[in-house]
Enzyme design. Structure first.
Site, PDB file in Angstrom:
ATOM      1  N   GLU B  32      -3.748   3.554   1.907  1.00 32.35           N
ATOM      2  CA  GLU B  32      -2.366   3.569   2.345  1.00 32.35           C
ATOM      3  C   GLU B  32      -2.111   2.403   3.295  1.00 32.35           C
ATOM      4  OE1 GLU B  32      -0.169   7.389   2.392  1.00 32.35           O
ATOM      5  OE2 GLU B  32      -0.462   7.125   4.540  1.00 32.35           O
ATOM      6  N   HIS B  34      -0.037   0.627   6.514  1.00 38.60           N
ATOM      7  CA  HIS B  34       0.703   0.908   7.742  1.00 38.60           C
ATOM      8  C   HIS B  34       1.094  -0.424   8.359  1.00 38.60           C
ATOM      9  CE1 HIS B  34       1.059   4.859  10.154  1.00 38.60           C
ATOM     10  NE2 HIS B  34       1.569   4.985   8.959  1.00 38.60           N
ATOM     11  N   ASP B  56      -4.740  12.897   3.954  1.00 37.11           N
ATOM     12  CA  ASP B  56      -4.523  12.944   2.506  1.00 37.11           C
ATOM     13  C   ASP B  56      -5.789  13.401   1.777  1.00 37.11           C
ATOM     14  OD1 ASP B  56      -1.870  12.277   2.369  1.00 37.11           O
ATOM     15  OD2 ASP B  56      -2.223  10.123   2.192  1.00 37.11           O
ATOM     16  N   GLY B 473      -2.342   5.745  -4.919  1.00 35.33           N
ATOM     17  CA  GLY B 473      -1.938   4.445  -4.412  1.00 35.33           C
ATOM     18  C   GLY B 473      -0.701   4.506  -3.562  1.00 35.33           C
ATOM     19  N   ASN B 474      -0.262   3.339  -3.177  1.00 35.79           N
ATOM     20  CA  ASN B 474       0.794   3.247  -2.190  1.00 35.79           C
ATOM     21  C   ASN B 474       1.494   1.902  -2.381  1.00 35.79           C
ATOM     22  OD1 ASN B 474       0.581   1.516   0.504  1.00 35.79           O
ATOM     23  ND2 ASN B 474       1.617   3.403   1.047  1.00 35.79           N
TER      24      ASN B 474
END
Lengths: 223, 673
Positions: B32, B34, B56, B473-474
């Site tokens: 992820e 940030h 998560d 995913g992200n």
């Protein structure tokens, strides 16, 4: 032998130490909750590394006030075996079972590294399987591992052979390169390096194994 | 993106994807970003990125075993960038060290485009022992919604929308949108959640992390997946501040909170269980099945009543205009030709480039060994963690090379995946799956959308060849500052399975007289290379197409060689090419090498893909060469005289290993002073 691994909220090397005893030296071991009131029936108490209560205050400061500590103090006063590693060492100094304090590393950064230690006193319960002055390779992982005490205390530590391990290279600015000390009676050991992470060659080193073996060999000889 | 394989238990759409690794165990992982929080408040931004990705993983019932990260910053030239780097690294370490998870791998790179918009991507890997557990749903009439963990405050409100905004000189101070982490609470929460799922899974129907958009998105997703409705009473929510409105509570992104769906008959057990960990645990609502409405009460007033699916399923889809970037058309036929007057000088310059120099200055502040299962620590090709009680280990890596993606998004996307695969294979692992963080600029810009589209296509084609499904995913868009976008920067997190830790291989040369080979042909691939940046100071030109068949063949050959125990060391060739790989393989055991090749001095830095640097014990020479057959070159031997002696077709030189190593080791520390 039967060992207790005391589990404080925020301890994170509790299972590493548990497996070190169970698989490393194949002895009995139990996790003991910080709210427990008795250590009856155990031969040794192990205080693991981690960040007790997050260590948002001084490392180990809050852990030194939970219910189990009275019993740890009794245990130590009776001359029974107590080993504190990393956060465990910090808690033992907060409890006053060991002199001095552990303050932030000289460079104010966390350091995780495999470092060389010198065995200064191989006459303790914890180190009798090492050679005198043996150089061993053990991991450290701490942000507040710089040992500090005043001159008088340092003199006393030296006179009583309480300094057990010294860093070969002073990684954190500890006074006299101290990595581990015992109390005067030599039944309580506190050390910043993690012998429980150095029990197998595949993990980088098995130099920590002799520390745990020393304990059971001592017991064998003295029973 | 491909998301199927024989191993996939759960794919995209869950908190994290799950892959079967045999023996009723599964590996769970996700990455992820940030980025924006880290730009504004670097310590907490990075720390809560780590905290979020860990949740998560354990919300899937898995025990987290390791962390990785991929970081990108501007050049280490000004105090502000150094501050950002120091604080981000401290935040990552601060969270991971405290919660007690080893950080075993990652990457850090430096390019001008990230100066005001750094990238902070974090990945967590876990092991799931209860593969039957059904997660993340709120189903069944009258089942209860339980809130567990930290109290709700006003921090992080609008965090998710802030993360998708652009930075400009006038819009960069939304500090209230940044969350604050408490790894101690998360440690308690993690231990409690893993234990309740392992030991008492009959008590609970679903469990989900409160991540982006907090209570509203977590509860709505749970209800939506189960096809049910939900009633929440906000007066029950544990609150850290007074007078919070319903809006603030629903959108707060306070950290270290989970929601559970619990059977009513077990609710007391569940509440007691969490309270024993000294965590807040309260019933805040109930599942409804009579209609599929999402209702919220606050101070005895119905403040929301909308269909559940309007929050989750009926999402808008965009099909944006796209256009090939002008630079690709202009520079299509440009080929960078490096000039090497002294191979020795260039070698020393390249070894100290921040993208190549040792990153130990940063990663030694991460506890990489807690849990005592780490077999390969940061600094190698992939981090490797064994699975206790088995012969297996998990190899994991985070890779991105945005320079390539910038020059050619499609080929660059493929290369990113293949570089990750080479890192896994070089460690002795079989690549089994992928997670990604797709970091791009503003997709409303047609060129940026084209980059996104093509690079995703590149990633997808490469993953298909490898049979590595993308299981989670992200996406992070709008990474821009004053309308200038970052390079298109997809990050690939790949996981590999090592069936038997006996086949574990590392990149370090082991002994003098071992033979050194390069597998794969070396050509003049200088566009997008570190050498181009060193000599030209900018990126220019196109990339050659990547031969996926050849890449796969080389991966397979190396795997076979490792499984037959023929390799003493194996190293993926990447930035800086052969010269850098040879140096790095020599450093760990302070060995030297004598190498003689038909390549030119410049080609020592070529970044041709699909190559490995391996060393082989002399007695295995015959078997090794028979296995590889073609496309390899015997370069020379490992020596123990601590000298790098290199003869190319146009030059020869010798360098002291200690000198090269010292510069490589100290370069970053010097820049950070």
């Amino acid at each position: 032998m039967k060992f207790a691994v005391v589990n404080f909220p925020g301890s994170n090397c509790d299972m590493d130490l548990y497996y070190a005893i169970k698989n490393g030296i194949k002895q009995e071991v139990e996790l003991v909750d910080y709210r427990a009131l008795s250590l009856e029936g155990f031969d040794g108490v192990l205080i693991p590394g981690g960040f007790s209560y997050g260590d948002y205050l001084r490392s180990g400061a809050i852990a030194a006030h939970v219910p189990i500590v009275k019993e740890i103090i009794r245990f130590a006063d009776e001359g029974k075996l107590v080993l504190g590693i990393c956060n465990g060492f910090q808690i033992l100094t907060e409890l006053g079972l060991l002199p001095g304090a552990l303050i932030p590393n000289e460079k104010s950064r966390f350091i995780c590294e495999n470092v060389d230690l010198k065995v200064i006193n191989n006459q303790t319960i914890f180190t009798r399987d090492y050679q005198a002055s043996e150089i061993i390779n053990i991991p450290v992982a701490h942000g507040e591992g710089r040992y500090y005490c005043d001159e008088a205390t340092l003199m006393e530590l030296k006179q009583n052979d309480q300094i057990v391990f010294q860093y070969q290279e002073n990684i954190n600015g500890s006074i006299d390169q101290i990595a581990g000390i015992t109390n005067k009676q030599k039944n309580v050991l506190g050390m910043m390096p993690h012998p429980e992470r150095a029990l197998e060659k595949i993990l980088g080193s098995d130099d920590g194994l002799k520390l745990f073996q020393s304990i059971i060999n001592y017991q064998r000889v003295n029973n | 993106m491909p998301n199927k394989s024989s191993r996939v238990i759960a794919g995209p759409g869950e908190d994290a994807g799950i892959l079967d690794i045999g023996d009723n165990q599964a590996v769970v992982f996700k990455a992820e970003s940030h980025n924006h929080p880290s730009a504004v408040e670097p310590y907490q931004g990075a720390a809560t990125g780590v905290g979020g990705i860990i949740r998560d993983i354990f919300s899937m019932g898995a025990q987290p075993i390791a962390l990785l990260n991929s970081l990108k910053f501007g050049p280490l030239k000004n105090g502000q960038t150094k501050h950002l780097v120091n604080e981000v690294v401290a935040g990552i370490g601060g969270y991971g060290n405290c919660i007690g998870l080893p950080t075993v791998g990652g990457e850090i790179s430096f390019e001008s485009c990230y100066e005001h918009n750094p990238l902070v991507n974090a990945m967590c890997v876990g092991i799931l022992n209860n593969t039957d557990f059904k997660h993340g749903t709120a189903s069944g009439d009258k089942n209860l919604i339980v809130y567990v963990g930290a109290k709700t405050g006003r921090d992080g409100i609008h965090g998710a929308t802030f993360a998708s905004d652009e930075f400009t000189d006038t819009n960069n101070k939304q500090r209230s949108a940044v969350q604050v982490g408490n790894p101690f609470i998360e440690k308690l929460l993690m231990d409690a959640c893993v234990e309740i799922i392992e030991k008492h899974s009959e008590w609970i129907l679903g469990i989900q992390d409160m991540g982006a958009a907090g209570l509203v998105s977590s509860t709505a997703e749970m209800a939506s997946k189960a096809g049910s409705g939900l009633v929440l009473n906000l007066d029950k929510v544990p609150q850290r501040e007074t007078e919070m409105t319903a809006y603030e509570m629903m959108l707060s992104e306070s950290q270290e909170r989970m929601v559970l769906c619990v059977k009513p008959e077990y609710v007391e057990n569940v509440l007691d269980f969490f309270r024993n960990f000294e965590l807040d645990a309260v019933v805040i609502g109930q599942v409804t099945t009579d209609n599929r409405q999402y209702k919220i009460y606050h101070h005895d007033e119905l403040v929301t009543d909308i269909p559940v699916d309007s929050l989750t399923e009926d999402v808008p889809e965009y099909d944006r205009p796209e256009k090939q970037p002008q630079r690709m058309i202009d520079d299509k036929n440009y080929h960078f030709v490096p000039e090497i007057t002294s191979l020795k000088d260039t070698w020393m310059k390249m070894i100290t480039r921040p993208n190549i120099a040792s990153k130990k200055h940063f990663y030694q502040t991460y506890d990489s060994q807690v849990k005592a299962n780490t077999l390969v620590r940061p600094g190698g090709d992939a981090g490797v963690v064994r699975i206790q009680g088995t012969k297996k280990a998990i190899a994991m890596t985070n890779d991105s090379n945005s320079k390539y993606v910038y020059l050619n998004p499609f080929v660059g996307g493929q290369i990113t995946v293949m570089e990750a695969a080479r890192n896994i294979v070089a460690s002795g692992g079989l690549p089994i799956g992928v997670t990604d963080c797709l970091n791009y600029g503003n997709p409303e810009n047609p060129e940026a959308f084209w980059e996104l589209d093509k690079s995703v296509e590149g990633i997808a084609t490469a993953c298909e060849v490898l049979d590595t499904p993308v299981i989670s995913g992200n996406v992070s868009l709008y990474n821009e500052y004053n309308d200038v976008a970052i390079y298109p920067s997809p990050m690939i997190g790949m996981v590999g399975l090592i069936e038997d830790i006996e086949t574990l291989t590392t990149s370090a040369f082991k002994a003098a007289d071992d033979l050194i080979y390069v597998i794969g042909q070396t050509a003049d691939d200088f566009n997008g290379s570190e050498l181009q940046m060193e000599q030209l100071g900018q990126l220019k030109g196109n990339l050659r197409d990547l031969d996926l068949k050849k890449e796969k063949l080389h991966l397979d050959i190396v795997r076979q060689a490792i499984n037959q125990n023929l390799l003493a060391s194996c190293h993926d060739l990447s930035e800086g090419g052969l010269a850098i790989a040879l140096s790095k393989s020599a450093f760990e055991n302070d060995l030297g090498f004598t190498v003689k090749t038909e390549l030119s001095a410049a080609q020592m830095f070529s970044e041709t893909q699909s190559r490995f640097l391996v060393s082989v014990k002399p007695e295995n020479q015959g078997s090794f060469e028979k296995l590889v057959q073609e496309e390899f070159e015997l370069l020379g031997r490992v020596t123990n005289n601590q000298q790098f002696t290199v003869t190319t077709r146009d030059t020869t030189f010798s360098l002291d290993e200690k000198l090269v190593k010292n510069d490589w080791k100290e370069a970053i520390s010097c820049l950070m002073m």
